[in-house]
Write an enzyme that holds these catalytic residues in place. Structure first.
Site, PDB file in Angstrom:
ATOM      1  N   GLU A   1     -13.630   2.456   9.179  1.00 54.22           N
ATOM      2  CA  GLU A   1     -12.233   2.876   9.130  1.00 54.22           C
ATOM      3  C   GLU A   1     -12.120   4.160   8.306  1.00 54.22           C
ATOM      4  OE1 GLU A   1      -7.912   0.831   8.519  1.00 54.22           O
ATOM      5  OE2 GLU A   1      -9.371   0.450   6.942  1.00 54.22           O
TER       6      GLU A   1
ATOM      7  N   PRO B   1       0.811  -1.213   0.000  1.00 54.55           N
ATOM      8  CA  PRO B   1       0.000   0.000   0.000  1.00 54.55           C
ATOM      9  C   PRO B   1       0.847   1.267   0.000  1.00 54.55           C
ATOM     10  CG  PRO B   1       0.220  -0.783   2.230  1.00 54.55           C
ATOM     11  CD  PRO B   1       1.011  -1.737   1.368  1.00 54.55           C
ATOM     12  N   TRP B   2       0.143   2.405   0.055  1.00 53.65           N
ATOM     13  CA  TRP B   2       0.812   3.701  -0.038  1.00 53.65           C
ATOM     14  C   TRP B   2       1.149   4.316   1.307  1.00 53.65           C
ATOM     15  CZ3 TRP B   2      -2.307   6.985   2.587  1.00 53.65           C
ATOM     16  CH2 TRP B   2      -3.689   6.771   2.580  1.00 53.65           C
TER      17      TRP B   2
ATOM     18  N   LYS C   1     -10.992 -11.604  12.476  1.00 50.19           N
ATOM     19  CA  LYS C   1     -12.209 -11.132  11.807  1.00 50.19           C
ATOM     20  C   LYS C   1     -11.879 -10.565  10.423  1.00 50.19           C
ATOM     21  CE  LYS C   1     -13.624  -8.903  15.670  1.00 50.19           C
ATOM     22  NZ  LYS C   1     -14.506  -8.210  16.635  1.00 50.19           N
TER      23      LYS C   1
ATOM     24  N   CYS D   1      -3.211   1.242   9.521  1.00 54.61           N
ATOM     25  CA  CYS D   1      -4.267   0.230   9.642  1.00 54.61           C
ATOM     26  C   CYS D   1      -4.565  -0.094  11.099  1.00 54.61           C
ATOM     27  CB  CYS D   1      -3.888  -1.037   8.870  1.00 54.61           C
ATOM     28  SG  CYS D   1      -2.295  -1.727   9.331  1.00 54.61           S
TER      29      CYS D   1
ATOM     30  N   GLU E   1      -3.455  -8.535   4.663  1.00 55.82           N
ATOM     31  CA  GLU E   1      -3.402  -7.655   5.831  1.00 55.82           C
ATOM     32  C   GLU E   1      -4.269  -6.467   5.486  1.00 55.82           C
ATOM     33  OE1 GLU E   1      -3.183  -4.972   8.086  1.00 55.82           O
ATOM     34  OE2 GLU E   1      -1.100  -4.515   7.608  1.00 55.82           O
TER      35      GLU E   1
ATOM     36  N   LYS F   1       4.613  -5.254  -6.526  1.00 58.05           N
ATOM     37  CA  LYS F   1       3.906  -4.099  -7.083  1.00 58.05           C
ATOM     38  C   LYS F   1       3.736  -3.035  -6.008  1.00 58.05           C
ATOM     39  CE  LYS F   1      -0.409  -2.759  -7.623  1.00 58.05           C
ATOM     40  NZ  LYS F   1      -0.250  -1.262  -7.630  1.00 58.05           N
TER      41      LYS F   1
END
Length: 481
Positions: free
Chosen positions: A385, A155-156, A455, A288, A254, A180
Protein backbone atom coordinates in the site's frame (compact mmCIF):
# COMPACT_ATOMS: atom_id res chain seq x y z
CA UNK A 1 -2.65 35.14 17.36
CA UNK A 2 -3.30 32.66 14.57
CA UNK A 3 -7.09 32.15 14.29
CA UNK A 4 -6.57 28.40 13.98
CA UNK A 5 -4.53 28.10 17.19
CA UNK A 6 -6.32 25.99 19.81
CA UNK A 7 -4.57 26.06 23.15
CA UNK A 8 -7.75 24.77 24.73
CA UNK A 9 -7.86 21.68 22.55
CA UNK A 10 -8.85 19.04 25.09
CA UNK A 11 -12.59 18.57 25.62
CA UNK A 12 -13.53 16.77 28.85
CA UNK A 13 -16.90 16.51 30.54
CA UNK A 14 -18.46 19.22 28.40
CA UNK A 15 -15.71 21.84 28.81
CA UNK A 16 -12.59 22.87 26.90
CA UNK A 17 -9.28 22.65 28.74
CA UNK A 18 -5.71 23.67 28.03
CA UNK A 19 -3.82 20.58 26.96
CA UNK A 20 -1.27 19.66 29.60
CA UNK A 21 0.80 17.35 27.40
CA UNK A 22 4.47 18.15 26.93
CA UNK A 23 4.24 18.33 23.13
CA UNK A 24 2.58 20.97 20.95
CA UNK A 25 1.23 20.01 17.54
CA UNK A 26 2.50 22.12 14.65
CA UNK A 27 -0.26 21.93 12.03
CA UNK A 28 1.07 22.30 8.48
CA UNK A 29 -0.58 23.45 5.26
CA UNK A 30 0.70 20.78 2.84
CA UNK A 31 0.33 23.06 -0.17
CA UNK A 32 2.72 25.66 1.23
CA UNK A 33 4.64 23.72 3.93
CA UNK A 34 3.84 26.57 6.32
CA UNK A 35 2.58 26.23 9.87
CA UNK A 36 -1.07 27.27 10.12
CA UNK A 37 -1.72 26.49 13.78
CA UNK A 38 -0.25 25.30 17.03
CA UNK A 39 -2.43 22.97 19.05
CA UNK A 40 -1.86 21.87 22.61
CA UNK A 41 -1.84 18.14 23.41
CA UNK A 42 -3.58 16.11 26.07
CA UNK A 43 -1.67 14.63 29.00
CA UNK A 44 -2.09 11.04 30.14
CA UNK A 45 -3.86 12.28 33.27
CA UNK A 46 -6.33 14.20 31.10
CA UNK A 47 -6.93 11.11 28.93
CA UNK A 48 -7.81 9.17 32.05
CA UNK A 49 -10.14 11.94 33.21
CA UNK A 50 -11.81 11.97 29.80
CA UNK A 51 -12.37 8.21 30.02
CA UNK A 52 -13.74 8.60 33.55
CA UNK A 53 -16.10 11.35 32.37
CA UNK A 54 -17.36 9.09 29.59
CA UNK A 55 -17.91 6.30 32.12
CA UNK A 56 -19.93 8.56 34.44
CA UNK A 57 -22.06 9.79 31.55
CA UNK A 58 -22.73 6.33 30.17
CA UNK A 59 -25.64 5.19 32.32
CA UNK A 60 -27.78 8.33 31.96
CA UNK A 61 -27.00 8.63 28.24
CA UNK A 62 -27.71 4.98 27.42
CA UNK A 63 -30.90 5.22 29.49
CA UNK A 64 -32.34 7.97 27.30
CA UNK A 65 -34.99 7.00 24.75
CA UNK A 66 -33.57 6.43 21.29
CA UNK A 67 -35.65 9.29 19.97
CA UNK A 68 -33.93 11.68 22.39
CA UNK A 69 -30.46 10.58 21.30
CA UNK A 70 -31.64 10.98 17.70
CA UNK A 71 -32.41 14.65 18.30
CA UNK A 72 -28.84 15.26 19.44
CA UNK A 73 -27.51 13.46 16.37
CA UNK A 74 -29.60 15.65 14.09
CA UNK A 75 -28.31 18.68 15.98
CA UNK A 76 -24.76 17.54 15.19
CA UNK A 77 -25.69 17.36 11.50
CA UNK A 78 -27.17 20.85 11.56
CA UNK A 79 -24.13 22.12 13.48
CA UNK A 80 -21.86 20.84 10.72
CA UNK A 81 -24.10 22.42 8.08
CA UNK A 82 -23.99 25.80 9.79
CA UNK A 83 -20.18 25.67 9.77
CA UNK A 84 -19.90 24.44 6.18
CA UNK A 85 -17.89 27.31 4.63
CA UNK A 86 -15.37 27.37 7.49
CA UNK A 87 -15.00 23.58 7.66
CA UNK A 88 -14.52 23.27 3.90
CA UNK A 89 -11.83 25.96 3.97
CA UNK A 90 -10.21 24.31 6.98
CA UNK A 91 -10.06 20.97 5.15
CA UNK A 92 -8.49 22.64 2.14
CA UNK A 93 -5.82 24.26 4.32
CA UNK A 94 -5.04 21.42 6.73
CA UNK A 95 -5.50 18.43 4.40
CA UNK A 96 -4.76 19.88 0.97
CA UNK A 97 -8.11 18.74 -0.40
CA UNK A 98 -9.55 20.50 -3.46
CA UNK A 99 -12.79 22.33 -2.67
CA UNK A 100 -15.00 19.68 -4.29
CA UNK A 101 -13.41 16.89 -2.25
CA UNK A 102 -13.66 18.88 0.98
CA UNK A 103 -17.33 19.54 0.23
CA UNK A 104 -17.98 15.85 -0.41
CA UNK A 105 -16.36 14.96 2.92
CA UNK A 106 -18.55 17.40 4.83
CA UNK A 107 -21.71 16.17 3.11
CA UNK A 108 -20.73 12.59 4.01
CA UNK A 109 -20.34 13.49 7.69
CA UNK A 110 -23.69 15.28 7.75
CA UNK A 111 -25.46 12.37 6.05
CA UNK A 112 -23.93 9.93 8.54
CA UNK A 113 -25.32 11.77 11.56
CA UNK A 114 -28.74 12.02 9.95
CA UNK A 115 -28.74 8.32 9.05
CA UNK A 116 -27.90 7.16 12.55
CA UNK A 117 -30.51 9.55 13.93
CA UNK A 118 -33.02 7.57 11.86
CA UNK A 119 -31.77 4.29 13.32
CA UNK A 120 -31.79 5.66 16.86
CA UNK A 121 -35.43 6.66 16.46
CA UNK A 122 -36.35 3.09 15.54
CA UNK A 123 -34.14 1.37 18.10
CA UNK A 124 -36.50 1.05 21.07
CA UNK A 125 -39.21 -0.57 18.95
CA UNK A 126 -36.91 -3.50 18.20
CA UNK A 127 -36.06 -4.36 21.80
CA UNK A 128 -37.22 -7.51 23.63
CA UNK A 129 -37.87 -9.50 20.47
CA UNK A 130 -39.06 -12.97 21.42
CA UNK A 131 -37.15 -16.14 20.53
CA UNK A 132 -38.45 -19.70 20.38
CA UNK A 133 -36.71 -21.99 22.87
CA UNK A 134 -36.81 -25.77 22.84
CA UNK A 135 -40.22 -27.32 23.31
CA UNK A 136 -41.80 -24.29 24.90
CA UNK A 137 -40.89 -24.80 28.55
CA UNK A 138 -39.05 -21.50 28.44
CA UNK A 139 -39.32 -18.26 26.54
CA UNK A 140 -36.60 -15.88 25.47
CA UNK A 141 -36.17 -12.19 24.77
CA UNK A 142 -33.31 -10.45 23.01
CA UNK A 143 -32.07 -6.97 23.80
CA UNK A 144 -29.38 -4.94 22.02
CA UNK A 145 -27.66 -2.71 24.56
CA UNK A 146 -24.82 -0.21 24.40
CA UNK A 147 -21.49 -1.77 25.32
CA UNK A 148 -20.23 1.21 27.34
CA UNK A 149 -17.78 4.10 26.99
CA UNK A 150 -15.60 3.65 23.91
CA UNK A 151 -12.31 5.02 22.58
CA UNK A 152 -12.24 6.17 18.96
CA UNK A 153 -8.99 6.78 17.06
CA UNK A 154 -9.26 8.30 13.58
CA UNK A 155 -6.73 8.94 10.77
CA UNK A 156 -5.57 12.03 8.90
CA UNK A 157 -6.79 11.29 5.39
CA UNK A 158 -10.50 11.91 5.97
CA UNK A 159 -11.05 14.24 8.95
CA UNK A 160 -14.73 14.70 9.84
CA UNK A 161 -15.71 11.63 7.80
CA UNK A 162 -14.06 8.76 9.68
CA UNK A 163 -14.92 10.45 12.98
CA UNK A 164 -18.59 10.77 11.96
CA UNK A 165 -18.58 7.09 10.97
CA UNK A 166 -17.63 6.26 14.57
CA UNK A 167 -19.20 9.00 16.70
CA UNK A 168 -22.68 8.83 15.15
CA UNK A 169 -23.33 5.07 15.57
CA UNK A 170 -21.68 5.03 19.00
CA UNK A 171 -23.92 7.82 20.31
CA UNK A 172 -26.96 6.34 18.59
CA UNK A 173 -26.34 3.00 20.32
CA UNK A 174 -26.09 4.72 23.72
CA UNK A 175 -22.30 4.63 24.10
CA UNK A 176 -20.25 7.56 25.32
CA UNK A 177 -17.07 8.52 23.53
CA UNK A 178 -13.46 9.60 23.87
CA UNK A 179 -12.22 10.67 20.42
CA UNK A 180 -8.58 11.06 19.39
CA UNK A 181 -8.08 12.88 16.07
CA UNK A 182 -4.90 12.51 14.07
CA UNK A 183 -2.03 14.67 15.24
CA UNK A 184 -1.61 15.86 11.63
CA UNK A 185 -5.18 17.03 11.04
CA UNK A 186 -6.72 17.79 14.45
CA UNK A 187 -8.50 21.03 13.61
CA UNK A 188 -11.68 19.82 11.92
CA UNK A 189 -12.51 17.27 14.62
CA UNK A 190 -12.33 19.94 17.32
CA UNK A 191 -15.51 21.38 15.82
CA UNK A 192 -17.38 18.41 17.28
CA UNK A 193 -16.60 19.72 20.76
CA UNK A 194 -17.84 23.19 19.80
CA UNK A 195 -21.07 21.67 18.46
CA UNK A 196 -21.51 19.53 21.58
CA UNK A 197 -21.44 22.68 23.74
CA UNK A 198 -23.71 24.54 21.34
CA UNK A 199 -26.43 21.85 21.32
CA UNK A 200 -26.28 21.14 25.04
CA UNK A 201 -25.01 17.57 24.72
CA UNK A 202 -24.86 16.14 28.27
CA UNK A 203 -21.42 16.51 29.81
CA UNK A 204 -19.12 13.53 29.33
CA UNK A 205 -21.00 12.01 26.38
CA UNK A 206 -18.35 13.27 23.94
CA UNK A 207 -14.74 13.91 24.96
CA UNK A 208 -11.83 14.84 22.67
CA UNK A 209 -8.12 14.30 23.32
CA UNK A 210 -5.33 15.52 21.04
CA UNK A 211 -1.83 14.28 20.42
CA UNK A 212 0.27 11.64 18.78
CA UNK A 213 1.16 8.05 19.65
CA UNK A 214 1.57 8.65 23.38
CA UNK A 215 -2.03 9.89 23.61
CA UNK A 216 -3.26 6.92 21.63
CA UNK A 217 -1.37 4.61 23.97
CA UNK A 218 -2.94 6.27 27.01
CA UNK A 219 -6.38 5.97 25.40
CA UNK A 220 -6.05 2.25 24.64
CA UNK A 221 -4.91 1.72 28.23
CA UNK A 222 -7.70 3.74 29.88
CA UNK A 223 -9.49 1.27 32.14
CA UNK A 224 -13.02 2.72 31.97
CA UNK A 225 -13.24 2.13 28.22
CA UNK A 226 -14.95 -1.04 26.98
CA UNK A 227 -14.04 -0.99 23.30
CA UNK A 228 -11.50 0.62 20.97
CA UNK A 229 -12.36 1.48 17.37
CA UNK A 230 -9.37 2.38 15.19
CA UNK A 231 -8.92 3.44 11.59
CA UNK A 232 -5.40 3.74 10.22
CA UNK A 233 -2.33 1.80 9.18
CA UNK A 234 -1.76 -1.88 9.81
CA UNK A 235 1.36 -1.11 11.83
CA UNK A 236 -0.51 1.16 14.23
CA UNK A 237 -3.56 -1.11 14.23
CA UNK A 238 -1.52 -4.07 15.44
CA UNK A 239 -0.35 -1.99 18.42
CA UNK A 240 -3.93 -0.98 19.23
CA UNK A 241 -5.01 -4.61 19.04
CA UNK A 242 -2.18 -5.72 21.32
CA UNK A 243 -3.03 -3.07 23.90
CA UNK A 244 -6.71 -4.04 23.85
CA UNK A 245 -5.84 -7.73 24.03
CA UNK A 246 -4.03 -7.19 27.32
CA UNK A 247 -7.44 -6.46 28.87
CA UNK A 248 -9.54 -8.63 26.56
CA UNK A 249 -11.30 -5.59 25.10
CA UNK A 250 -13.17 -5.84 21.81
CA UNK A 251 -11.66 -3.87 18.95
CA UNK A 252 -12.78 -2.69 15.53
CA UNK A 253 -9.97 -2.15 13.06
CA UNK A 254 -10.32 -0.54 9.64
CA UNK A 255 -6.87 -0.93 8.14
CA UNK A 256 -5.10 -0.88 4.81
CA UNK A 257 -5.84 -1.95 1.28
CA UNK A 258 -4.28 -2.60 -2.08
CA UNK A 259 -7.47 -2.76 -4.05
CA UNK A 260 -7.91 -3.95 -7.61
CA UNK A 261 -9.98 -2.55 -10.45
CA UNK A 262 -10.81 -5.07 -13.16
CA UNK A 263 -11.69 -3.77 -16.63
CA UNK A 264 -13.04 -6.30 -19.13
CA UNK A 265 -12.69 -6.06 -22.90
CA UNK A 266 -16.35 -5.06 -23.39
CA UNK A 267 -16.24 -2.17 -20.92
CA UNK A 268 -17.25 1.35 -21.87
CA UNK A 269 -13.87 3.05 -22.31
CA UNK A 270 -14.93 6.48 -21.08
CA UNK A 271 -16.51 4.95 -17.96
CA UNK A 272 -13.39 2.88 -17.37
CA UNK A 273 -11.18 5.98 -17.55
CA UNK A 274 -13.47 7.76 -15.08
CA UNK A 275 -13.51 4.84 -12.63
CA UNK A 276 -9.77 4.22 -12.81
CA UNK A 277 -8.71 7.84 -12.39
CA UNK A 278 -11.19 8.59 -9.61
CA UNK A 279 -10.22 5.38 -7.86
CA UNK A 280 -6.54 6.28 -7.60
CA UNK A 281 -6.24 10.07 -7.83
CA UNK A 282 -9.09 11.19 -5.52
CA UNK A 283 -7.54 12.68 -2.37
CA UNK A 284 -4.15 12.23 -4.05
CA UNK A 285 -4.53 8.48 -3.66
CA UNK A 286 -4.59 8.73 0.15
CA UNK A 287 -7.59 6.45 0.42
CA UNK A 288 -7.57 3.03 2.08
CA UNK A 289 -9.83 1.69 -0.68
CA UNK A 290 -7.88 3.30 -3.54
CA UNK A 291 -7.94 0.96 -6.55
CA UNK A 292 -4.19 1.12 -7.05
CA UNK A 293 -3.93 -2.10 -9.10
CA UNK A 294 -5.45 -1.96 -12.60
CA UNK A 295 -6.14 -5.40 -14.08
CA UNK A 296 -7.18 -4.83 -17.70
CA UNK A 297 -8.05 -7.28 -20.46
CA UNK A 298 -5.30 -7.59 -23.05
CA UNK A 299 -7.62 -6.68 -25.94
CA UNK A 300 -8.09 -3.13 -24.65
CA UNK A 301 -4.93 -2.64 -22.60
CA UNK A 302 -3.17 -0.29 -25.04
CA UNK A 303 -6.30 1.74 -25.74
CA UNK A 304 -7.16 2.16 -22.06
CA UNK A 305 -3.62 3.04 -20.98
CA UNK A 306 -3.37 5.61 -23.76
CA UNK A 307 -6.66 7.18 -22.64
CA UNK A 308 -5.53 7.18 -19.01
CA UNK A 309 -2.24 8.87 -19.88
CA UNK A 310 -4.14 11.49 -21.84
CA UNK A 311 -6.45 12.11 -18.88
CA UNK A 312 -3.48 12.47 -16.52
CA UNK A 313 -1.74 14.91 -18.85
CA UNK A 314 -4.86 17.09 -18.64
CA UNK A 315 -5.02 17.07 -14.83
CA UNK A 316 -4.22 20.19 -12.84
CA UNK A 317 -2.16 19.47 -9.73
CA UNK A 318 -1.74 22.40 -7.41
CA UNK A 319 -3.12 24.51 -4.63
CA UNK A 320 -6.62 23.53 -3.50
CA UNK A 321 -7.48 27.25 -3.77
CA UNK A 322 -6.49 27.48 -7.45
CA UNK A 323 -9.34 28.17 -9.85
CA UNK A 324 -8.93 24.68 -11.27
CA UNK A 325 -7.48 21.90 -9.14
CA UNK A 326 -7.93 18.21 -9.92
CA UNK A 327 -5.48 16.94 -7.30
CA UNK A 328 -3.93 18.61 -4.30
CA UNK A 329 -0.78 17.76 -2.34
CA UNK A 330 -0.10 14.78 -0.13
CA UNK A 331 -1.17 15.66 3.39
CA UNK A 332 2.03 15.12 5.37
CA UNK A 333 5.77 15.36 4.84
CA UNK A 334 6.10 11.77 6.06
CA UNK A 335 3.72 10.60 3.35
CA UNK A 336 5.66 12.56 0.75
CA UNK A 337 8.88 10.80 1.81
CA UNK A 338 7.13 7.43 1.65
CA UNK A 339 5.81 8.01 -1.87
CA UNK A 340 9.19 9.30 -3.05
CA UNK A 341 10.79 6.13 -1.69
CA UNK A 342 8.42 4.06 -3.84
CA UNK A 343 9.33 6.17 -6.87
CA UNK A 344 12.97 5.30 -6.16
CA UNK A 345 12.10 1.61 -5.83
CA UNK A 346 10.32 1.71 -9.17
CA UNK A 347 13.36 3.28 -10.82
CA UNK A 348 15.70 0.73 -9.24
CA UNK A 349 13.49 -2.12 -10.47
CA UNK A 350 13.24 -0.66 -13.96
CA UNK A 351 9.44 -0.34 -13.84
CA UNK A 352 7.89 0.96 -17.05
CA UNK A 353 6.67 4.42 -16.04
CA UNK A 354 3.92 5.46 -18.41
CA UNK A 355 3.58 8.89 -16.81
CA UNK A 356 4.66 10.66 -13.60
CA UNK A 357 6.95 8.98 -11.10
CA UNK A 358 8.41 12.09 -9.50
CA UNK A 359 7.86 14.91 -7.04
CA UNK A 360 6.73 18.19 -8.57
CA UNK A 361 9.03 21.21 -8.39
CA UNK A 362 8.42 24.01 -5.94
CA UNK A 363 7.12 24.11 -2.38
CA UNK A 364 4.35 21.88 -1.09
CA UNK A 365 4.01 18.13 -0.85
CA UNK A 366 3.03 17.68 -4.49
CA UNK A 367 3.76 14.59 -6.59
CA UNK A 368 2.84 13.78 -10.14
CA UNK A 369 -0.07 11.41 -10.75
CA UNK A 370 1.73 8.24 -11.76
CA UNK A 371 1.07 5.09 -13.80
CA UNK A 372 3.43 2.10 -14.02
CA UNK A 373 2.68 -0.38 -16.80
CA UNK A 374 2.94 -4.19 -16.61
CA UNK A 375 4.32 -4.29 -13.07
CA UNK A 376 5.73 -7.56 -11.74
CA UNK A 377 3.40 -8.93 -9.00
CA UNK A 378 6.52 -9.49 -6.87
CA UNK A 379 7.29 -5.76 -6.89
CA UNK A 380 6.41 -3.61 -3.87
CA UNK A 381 4.79 -1.24 -6.37
CA UNK A 382 2.20 -3.95 -7.04
CA UNK A 383 1.87 -5.54 -3.60
CA UNK A 384 2.35 -2.81 -0.97
CA UNK A 385 0.00 0.00 0.00
CA UNK A 386 1.68 3.19 -1.22
CA UNK A 387 -1.11 5.57 -0.14
CA UNK A 388 -0.43 8.00 -2.94
CA UNK A 389 -1.49 8.67 -6.56
CA UNK A 390 0.38 5.67 -7.94
CA UNK A 391 -1.31 3.14 -10.23
CA UNK A 392 0.22 -0.22 -11.17
CA UNK A 393 -1.21 -2.15 -14.12
CA UNK A 394 -1.26 -5.70 -15.45
CA UNK A 395 -3.13 -7.37 -18.28
CA UNK A 396 -5.27 -10.51 -18.17
CA UNK A 397 -6.70 -12.81 -20.83
CA UNK A 398 -9.23 -14.86 -18.84
CA UNK A 399 -11.56 -14.12 -15.96
CA UNK A 400 -9.84 -16.79 -13.90
CA UNK A 401 -6.56 -14.94 -14.37
CA UNK A 402 -8.17 -11.61 -13.39
CA UNK A 403 -9.61 -13.12 -10.21
CA UNK A 404 -6.28 -14.70 -9.28
CA UNK A 405 -4.49 -11.37 -9.76
CA UNK A 406 -7.12 -9.46 -7.78
CA UNK A 407 -7.02 -11.94 -4.87
CA UNK A 408 -3.23 -12.26 -4.74
CA UNK A 409 -2.97 -9.71 -1.94
CA UNK A 410 -2.76 -9.73 1.84
CA UNK A 411 -5.52 -7.12 1.81
CA UNK A 412 -9.21 -7.43 1.02
CA UNK A 413 -10.84 -4.08 1.60
CA UNK A 414 -12.39 -3.12 -1.73
CA UNK A 415 -12.45 -3.66 -5.50
CA UNK A 416 -14.02 -2.20 -8.63
CA UNK A 417 -15.24 -3.86 -11.81
CA UNK A 418 -15.98 -2.15 -15.13
CA UNK A 419 -17.70 -4.43 -17.61
CA UNK A 420 -20.29 -4.32 -20.38
CA UNK A 421 -21.82 -7.59 -19.16
CA UNK A 422 -23.67 -7.22 -15.82
CA UNK A 423 -23.86 -10.99 -15.26
CA UNK A 424 -20.14 -11.36 -15.82
CA UNK A 425 -19.44 -8.42 -13.51
CA UNK A 426 -21.49 -10.02 -10.76
CA UNK A 427 -19.72 -13.35 -11.22
CA UNK A 428 -16.40 -11.56 -10.82
CA UNK A 429 -17.70 -9.71 -7.75
CA UNK A 430 -18.72 -12.96 -6.09
CA UNK A 431 -15.23 -14.38 -6.45
CA UNK A 432 -13.12 -11.33 -5.57
CA UNK A 433 -12.16 -11.29 -1.89
CA UNK A 434 -13.10 -7.81 -0.77
CA UNK A 435 -15.54 -6.22 1.65
CA UNK A 436 -16.96 -3.61 -0.75
CA UNK A 437 -17.13 -3.88 -4.53
CA UNK A 438 -18.27 -1.25 -7.01
CA UNK A 439 -19.57 -2.25 -10.45
CA UNK A 440 -19.58 0.31 -13.27
CA UNK A 441 -19.39 3.30 -10.92
CA UNK A 442 -16.70 5.40 -9.31
CA UNK A 443 -16.28 4.79 -5.61
CA UNK A 444 -19.11 6.15 -3.52
CA UNK A 445 -19.91 5.10 0.04
CA UNK A 446 -23.35 5.68 1.50
CA UNK A 447 -24.11 5.70 5.23
CA UNK A 448 -26.39 2.72 4.57
CA UNK A 449 -23.47 0.70 3.13
CA UNK A 450 -21.27 -1.78 4.94
CA UNK A 451 -17.63 -0.72 5.23
CA UNK A 452 -14.74 -3.00 6.16
CA UNK A 453 -12.62 -5.72 4.66
CA UNK A 454 -11.35 -9.26 4.67
CA UNK A 455 -7.86 -10.61 5.39
CA UNK A 456 -5.45 -7.94 6.70
CA UNK A 457 -7.83 -5.08 5.96
CA UNK A 458 -9.31 -5.20 9.42
CA UNK A 459 -11.88 -6.52 11.86
CA UNK A 460 -15.57 -5.62 11.86
CA UNK A 461 -17.78 -3.35 9.80
CA UNK A 462 -18.67 0.32 9.96
CA UNK A 463 -21.71 2.11 8.52
CA UNK A 464 -25.19 0.73 7.97
CA UNK A 465 -26.92 -1.26 10.70
CA UNK A 466 -23.66 -3.19 11.09
CA UNK A 467 -21.95 -0.03 12.32
CA UNK A 468 -24.64 0.45 14.96
CA UNK A 469 -24.44 -3.20 16.01
CA UNK A 470 -20.68 -2.86 16.54
CA UNK A 471 -21.40 -0.62 19.55
CA UNK A 472 -24.03 -2.93 21.01
CA UNK A 473 -23.94 -6.15 22.98
CA UNK A 474 -26.60 -8.83 22.64
CA UNK A 475 -28.39 -9.68 25.90
CA UNK A 476 -30.58 -12.79 25.95
CA UNK A 477 -33.14 -13.18 28.73
CA UNK A 478 -34.53 -16.68 29.32
CA UNK A 479 -37.49 -17.21 31.66
CA UNK A 480 -40.02 -19.87 32.51
CA UNK A 481 -43.11 -19.84 30.33
Amino acid sequence: MNPFDRNESTFINGAWEVGLGAAVLDVIDPATERSVARVGTTSSEQVNRAAAAAARAFEPWSGLPGETRARYLRDFARGLESRAPDLITLQMINSGKPRLEASIDLADAIATFDYYADLAEQMDRGQDAETILGEGAHKGRVRHEAIGPVGLIVPWNFPLVTSAWKIAPALAAGCTVVLKPSEFTPLAELSYGDIAKEIGLPAGVLNIVTGAAEVGKALTSARPLRKISFTGSNAAGSKVMAAAAARGLPVALELGGKSAIVVTEDADLDLAVECVTAGIFFNAGQVCSATSRLIVHGKIESKLLEALAERVRGMTVGSPFAETCDMGPLTTSAQLRKVEAYFATARDEGCDCLIGGHRLDGCGYFVAPTIYRDVDPASPIWSEEIFGPVLATRRFDSDAEAIALANDSEFGLAASIVSGDPDRANRLARRIEAGHIWINTPQIVYPQSAWGGFKSSGIGRELGPWGLASYQGVKHVTSAS
